[in-house]
Design a protein around this motif. Structure first.
Motif, PDB file in Angstrom:
ATOM      1  N   PRO A  36      35.637  37.575  52.927  1.00  0.00           N
ATOM      2  CA  PRO A  36      35.445  38.684  51.979  1.00  0.00           C
ATOM      3  C   PRO A  36      36.358  39.884  52.223  1.00  0.00           C
ATOM      4  CG  PRO A  36      33.337  37.846  52.750  1.00  0.00           C
ATOM      5  CD  PRO A  36      34.379  37.175  53.581  1.00  0.00           C
ATOM      6  N   ALA A  37      36.716  40.163  53.470  1.00  0.00           N
ATOM      7  CA  ALA A  37      37.513  41.361  53.771  1.00  0.00           C
ATOM      8  C   ALA A  37      39.014  41.090  53.787  1.00  0.00           C
ATOM      9  CB  ALA A  37      37.075  41.940  55.116  1.00  0.00           C
ATOM     10  N   ASP A  38      39.430  39.902  53.354  1.00  0.00           N
ATOM     11  CA  ASP A  38      40.820  39.490  53.550  1.00  0.00           C
ATOM     12  C   ASP A  38      41.711  39.650  52.327  1.00  0.00           C
ATOM     13  OD1 ASP A  38      40.432  38.754  56.201  1.00  0.00           O
ATOM     14  OD2 ASP A  38      39.826  36.702  55.679  1.00  0.00           O
ATOM     15  N   GLY A  39      41.224  40.271  51.274  1.00  0.00           N
ATOM     16  CA  GLY A  39      41.983  40.315  50.028  1.00  0.00           C
ATOM     17  C   GLY A  39      43.386  40.864  50.191  1.00  0.00           C
ATOM     18  N   GLU A  40      43.529  42.032  50.807  1.00  0.00           N
ATOM     19  CA  GLU A  40      44.849  42.647  50.954  1.00  0.00           C
ATOM     20  C   GLU A  40      45.752  41.797  51.851  1.00  0.00           C
ATOM     21  OE1 GLU A  40      44.731  46.674  52.178  1.00  0.00           O
ATOM     22  OE2 GLU A  40      43.570  47.364  50.443  1.00  0.00           O
ATOM     23  N   ARG A  41      45.183  41.236  52.894  1.00  0.00           N
ATOM     24  CA  ARG A  41      45.991  40.424  53.819  1.00  0.00           C
ATOM     25  C   ARG A  41      46.442  39.126  53.149  1.00  0.00           C
ATOM     26  NH1 ARG A  41      42.315  42.930  57.416  1.00  0.00           N
ATOM     27  NH2 ARG A  41      40.736  41.331  57.071  1.00  0.00           N
ATOM     28  N   VAL A  42      45.558  38.529  52.338  1.00  0.00           N
ATOM     29  CA  VAL A  42      45.956  37.334  51.598  1.00  0.00           C
ATOM     30  C   VAL A  42      47.125  37.660  50.676  1.00  0.00           C
ATOM     31  CG1 VAL A  42      45.244  35.695  49.809  1.00  0.00           C
ATOM     32  CG2 VAL A  42      43.728  36.174  51.748  1.00  0.00           C
ATOM     33  N   ALA A  43      47.031  38.793  49.982  1.00  0.00           N
ATOM     34  CA  ALA A  43      48.109  39.197  49.075  1.00  0.00           C
ATOM     35  C   ALA A  43      49.415  39.402  49.834  1.00  0.00           C
ATOM     36  CB  ALA A  43      47.713  40.467  48.325  1.00  0.00           C
ATOM     37  N   ALA A  44      49.348  39.973  51.011  1.00  0.00           N
ATOM     38  CA  ALA A  44      50.559  40.196  51.807  1.00  0.00           C
ATOM     39  C   ALA A  44      51.193  38.870  52.223  1.00  0.00           C
ATOM     40  CB  ALA A  44      50.226  41.030  53.041  1.00  0.00           C
ATOM     41  N   THR A  45      50.363  37.901  52.609  1.00  0.00           N
ATOM     42  CA  THR A  45      50.901  36.594  52.983  1.00  0.00           C
ATOM     43  C   THR A  45      51.533  35.907  51.782  1.00  0.00           C
ATOM     44  OG1 THR A  45      49.272  36.341  54.749  1.00  0.00           O
ATOM     45  CG2 THR A  45      50.318  34.338  53.933  1.00  0.00           C
ATOM     46  N   ILE A  46      50.887  35.987  50.629  1.00  0.00           N
ATOM     47  CA  ILE A  46      51.438  35.385  49.415  1.00  0.00           C
ATOM     48  C   ILE A  46      52.800  36.020  49.085  1.00  0.00           C
ATOM     49  CG2 ILE A  46      51.131  35.212  46.915  1.00  0.00           C
ATOM     50  CD1 ILE A  46      48.137  34.798  47.438  1.00  0.00           C
ATOM     51  N   ALA A  47      52.910  37.320  49.286  1.00  0.00           N
ATOM     52  CA  ALA A  47      54.192  37.979  49.017  1.00  0.00           C
ATOM     53  C   ALA A  47      55.303  37.412  49.895  1.00  0.00           C
ATOM     54  CB  ALA A  47      54.056  39.483  49.227  1.00  0.00           C
ATOM     55  N   THR A  66      31.745  32.068  47.093  1.00  0.00           N
ATOM     56  CA  THR A  66      32.087  32.132  45.666  1.00  0.00           C
ATOM     57  C   THR A  66      32.370  33.575  45.265  1.00  0.00           C
ATOM     58  OG1 THR A  66      29.744  32.341  45.133  1.00  0.00           O
ATOM     59  CG2 THR A  66      30.681  30.125  45.125  1.00  0.00           C
ATOM     60  N   GLY A  67      33.126  33.731  44.194  1.00  0.00           N
ATOM     61  CA  GLY A  67      33.410  35.061  43.669  1.00  0.00           C
ATOM     62  C   GLY A  67      34.536  35.776  44.381  1.00  0.00           C
ATOM     63  N   LEU A  68      35.167  35.123  45.353  1.00  0.00           N
ATOM     64  CA  LEU A  68      36.259  35.751  46.083  1.00  0.00           C
ATOM     65  C   LEU A  68      37.577  35.164  45.612  1.00  0.00           C
ATOM     66  CD1 LEU A  68      34.801  35.625  49.701  1.00  0.00           C
ATOM     67  CD2 LEU A  68      34.748  37.555  48.104  1.00  0.00           C
ATOM     68  N   ALA A  69      38.558  36.026  45.349  1.00  0.00           N
ATOM     69  CA  ALA A  69      39.885  35.577  44.929  1.00  0.00           C
ATOM     70  C   ALA A  69      40.791  36.787  44.844  1.00  0.00           C
ATOM     71  CB  ALA A  69      39.836  34.853  43.591  1.00  0.00           C
ATOM     72  N   VAL A  70      42.081  36.538  44.790  1.00  0.00           N
ATOM     73  CA  VAL A  70      43.055  37.590  44.497  1.00  0.00           C
ATOM     74  C   VAL A  70      43.705  37.240  43.170  1.00  0.00           C
ATOM     75  CG1 VAL A  70      43.494  38.207  46.901  1.00  0.00           C
ATOM     76  CG2 VAL A  70      44.848  36.406  45.829  1.00  0.00           C
ATOM     77  N   ALA A  71      44.138  38.247  42.453  1.00  0.00           N
ATOM     78  CA  ALA A  71      44.750  38.020  41.142  1.00  0.00           C
ATOM     79  C   ALA A  71      46.119  37.370  41.323  1.00  0.00           C
ATOM     80  CB  ALA A  71      44.885  39.346  40.395  1.00  0.00           C
ATOM     81  N   LEU A  98      52.351  20.097  56.430  1.00  0.00           N
ATOM     82  CA  LEU A  98      51.223  21.019  56.294  1.00  0.00           C
ATOM     83  C   LEU A  98      51.392  22.170  57.266  1.00  0.00           C
ATOM     84  CD1 LEU A  98      48.140  21.501  55.278  1.00  0.00           C
ATOM     85  CD2 LEU A  98      47.575  20.535  57.521  1.00  0.00           C
ATOM     86  N   MET A  99      51.079  23.375  56.812  1.00  0.00           N
ATOM     87  CA  MET A  99      51.031  24.547  57.683  1.00  0.00           C
ATOM     88  C   MET A  99      49.745  25.306  57.405  1.00  0.00           C
ATOM     89  SD  MET A  99      53.623  27.851  57.937  1.00  0.00           S
ATOM     90  CE  MET A  99      55.000  26.863  58.486  1.00  0.00           C
ATOM     91  N   VAL A 100      49.108  25.793  58.453  1.00  0.00           N
ATOM     92  CA  VAL A 100      47.920  26.634  58.312  1.00  0.00           C
ATOM     93  C   VAL A 100      48.330  28.076  58.564  1.00  0.00           C
ATOM     94  CG1 VAL A 100      45.581  27.095  59.116  1.00  0.00           C
ATOM     95  CG2 VAL A 100      46.459  24.748  59.102  1.00  0.00           C
ATOM     96  N   LEU A 101      47.909  28.952  57.669  1.00  0.00           N
ATOM     97  CA  LEU A 101      48.194  30.374  57.795  1.00  0.00           C
ATOM     98  C   LEU A 101      46.904  31.155  57.898  1.00  0.00           C
ATOM     99  CD1 LEU A 101      50.959  30.723  55.041  1.00  0.00           C
ATOM    100  CD2 LEU A 101      51.317  30.717  57.521  1.00  0.00           C
ATOM    101  N   ALA A 102      46.976  32.309  58.532  1.00  0.00           N
ATOM    102  CA  ALA A 102      45.861  33.248  58.563  1.00  0.00           C
ATOM    103  C   ALA A 102      46.180  34.402  57.625  1.00  0.00           C
ATOM    104  CB  ALA A 102      45.637  33.774  59.978  1.00  0.00           C
ATOM    105  N   PRO A 103      45.184  34.977  56.976  1.00  0.00           N
ATOM    106  CA  PRO A 103      45.453  36.132  56.125  1.00  0.00           C
ATOM    107  C   PRO A 103      46.188  37.219  56.914  1.00  0.00           C
ATOM    108  CG  PRO A 103      43.220  35.344  55.771  1.00  0.00           C
ATOM    109  CD  PRO A 103      43.760  34.594  56.947  1.00  0.00           C
ATOM    110  N   GLY A 104      47.304  37.672  56.374  1.00  0.00           N
ATOM    111  CA  GLY A 104      48.124  38.667  57.051  1.00  0.00           C
ATOM    112  C   GLY A 104      49.355  38.101  57.710  1.00  0.00           C
TER     113      GLY A 104
END
Length: 527
Positions: A36-47, A66-71, A98-104
């Motif tokens: 739940p607290a990883d939204g900004e970090r997920v976005a940074a990794t996607i960038a 459920t209900g968790l996602a980034v745009a 395959l690679m596993v990433l952590a948010p951020g």
């Protein structure tokens, strides 16, 4: 030489583009568990993924609820609720890696391209990892060794970025995902026991900025590792220590006889301390002490030998003639009875009574050859924490004269880990392994380089060399012989030349020492 604290400047100077074409093939599949607290970090990794050059990728973000996602409207990105009951294969489809990433986590723009190229090398590795640095920490990079399974178990050092591919991925694909927390670690631990030494490649370049670990990461790692050991029936358990944890390998029952071989000549003040430490300062229950005497004439030493002979655990063998350390060790082993033999200098003193138990635990592992101890100078600084082949042009002890509690790169001085060689000042090895490689080479290396040569021959025979911080001894280092001058210096140079000729390839690259670290100092500085 550049101090490692100046890594940021060093990295900028060494950065280079790699124009080698990326092999064609399916996209790399990236998996990122998130909460739940990883939204900004997920976005940074996607960038950082969108900034990748010359590499095809697809990302699955597995949210913990459920209900968790980034745009995101990128077709390469899928977002689902993490299904702990699913298998790894459910994420793979036709992906080749395959690679596993952590948010951020943030990958260098060339990271995926470089790692995919490594998969296509002629030896076809099935696991490829690169160096990294940790976000928010000091600028010290995580400069990783080549494949080091014991170190991987206790430190999970491959970390980000690591690609799994080929047959290894096939062997791992049926594993259940389990909880998102710890998935990357569980996968990495499983890989340790499913990948061969020749199936792993290390790219010695910093290709990622890893998210900082949570405050309780060490405790979680220890718990996950213990569960892994239990499930795979490995004869080891996690044991906490003041700086974290290490593995305690099982001791056979009953404990095997350990024959401690000490070459010596005169110097009562040395042999008395060494022998007393073995016989009366050691908690190991099955000891044989074999002193190989090289023509002692001191009446006090000879009288002390008579006292020692009253102990049924002691044997004193005579080896007259010129000093030949290797031949004396070989004679001592031939005249001993133990299933484990321990080479010990006469200028080494026992500091902790569990030293021998720690060595034997490791030496009894089928895959382990030589086992070395943590040796300290009289002032408490490090004398021996493993040998780097190539250090000083031939071979040398890493981190000499540093504080005894120096953690070392990746914190590896706090745990047992692979090294290329250890000193014969305190070295344990199974007798069968000693015999299998013919013992020490008394013809080529009578006095120097015999221990490093011995370890490298064991390594070549398929055994790993281990250094453990649990066996702690004091070492005055060559007190009984003194510095090499005159004929002794000539002999040293001749043996050094033989060593270089025999082990030239390892001198060029010690697999357990990062190629950018200095070979002209005894620290962990950058060239």
């Amino acid at each position: 030489m550049t101090p490692i604290a100046d890594f940021a400047d060093w990295a900028r100077h060494r950065a280079r583009a790699d124009a080698t074409p990326v092999p064609a093939g399916p996209a790399v599949r990236l998996v990122m568990p998130a909460g739940p607290a990883d939204g900004e970090r997920v976005a940074a990794t996607i960038a950082s993924l969108k900034a990748q050059r010359d590499a095809a990728w697809r990302l699955v973000v597995g949210w913990s609820d459920t209900g968790l996602a980034v745009a995101e409207d990128d077709a390469r990105i899928e977002q689902h609720v993490w299904a702990a009951s699913a298998c790894l294969g459910d994420f793979l489809n036709d992906d080749s890696a395959l690679m596993v990433l952590a948010p951020g986590d943030a990958l260098d723009p060339d990271a995926l391209a470089i790692l995919v190229r490594a998969l296509a090398e002629p030896d076809r590795p099935q696991m490829v990892y690169a160096d990294s640095r940790v976000e928010g920490s000091d600028p010290r990079p995580a400069l990783k060794p080549d494949w080091s399974p014991d170190l991987a178990l206790t430190t999970a050092y491959p970390g980000t970025p690591t690609l799994y591919a080929g047959g290894l991925l096939e062997r791992l694909r049926t594993r259940p995902l389990g909880a998102p927390d710890g998935f990357a670690l569980r996968l990495g631990l499983a890989a340790v026991y499913h990948v061969g030494f020749d199936e792993v490649a290390h790219v010695p370049r910093v290709l990622a900025r890893a998210a900082p670990p949570p405050p309780d990461s060490a405790e979680r790692h220890a718990a996950i590792l213990q569960t892994h050991l239990n499930e795979t029936r490995r004869p080891a358990r996690v044991e906490a220590n003041p700086t974290g944890f290490d593995l305690l390998w099982a001791l056979p029952e009953p404990p095997p006889l350990a024959s401690v071989i000490i070459p010596s000549r005169d110097r009562l003040e040395l042999i008395r301390v060494a022998a007393d430490g073995v016989l009366n300062g050691t908690d190991y229950p099955a000891i044989e002490l074999v002193i190989v005497d090289n023509g002692s004439t001191d009446p006090d030493v000879l009288a002390h030998y008579e006292t020692l002979r009253q102990d049924s655990r002691v044997r004193i063998l005579s080896y007259p003639g010129p000093f030949n350390f290797s031949a004396m060790i070989n004679a001592g082993v031939a005249g001993s009875r133990g299933a484990v033999v321990v080479l010990l200098n006469n200028d080494v003193a026992v500091l902790r009574e569990d030293w021998l138990t720690a060595l034997v635990r490791q030496a009894c592992r089928p895959e382990i050859g030589a086992v070395g101890a943590k040796l300290l100078y009289a002032d408490g600084t490090l004398q021996h924490a493993g040998v780097v082949v190539g250090l000083g042009g031939r071979a040398g002890h890493i981190l000499r004269r540093r504080p005894a509690d120096t953690p070392g790169m990746l914190g590896r001085m706090r745990v047992a880990h692979e090294v290329s060689a250890v000193t014969a000042a305190c070295l344990a090895v199974g007798r069968a392994k000693f015999d299998a490689v013919g013992g020490l080479d008394a013809d080529a290396f009578a006095v120097d380089f015999n221990d490093v040569d011995f370890c490298l021959r064991l390594n070549a025979a398929g055994y790993r060399t281990i250094w453990t911080p649990r066996a702690v001894m004091a070492h005055l280092e060559s007190t009984s012989r003194g510095p090499a001058v005159g004929a002794a210096r000539l002999r040293f140079e001749q043996e050094a030349d033989r060593f270089v000729e025999r082990w030239r390839d390892t001198i060029r690259h010690d697999p357990y020492y990062h190629p950018v670290l200095s070979l002209t100092t005894f620290g962990e500085d950058l060239e």
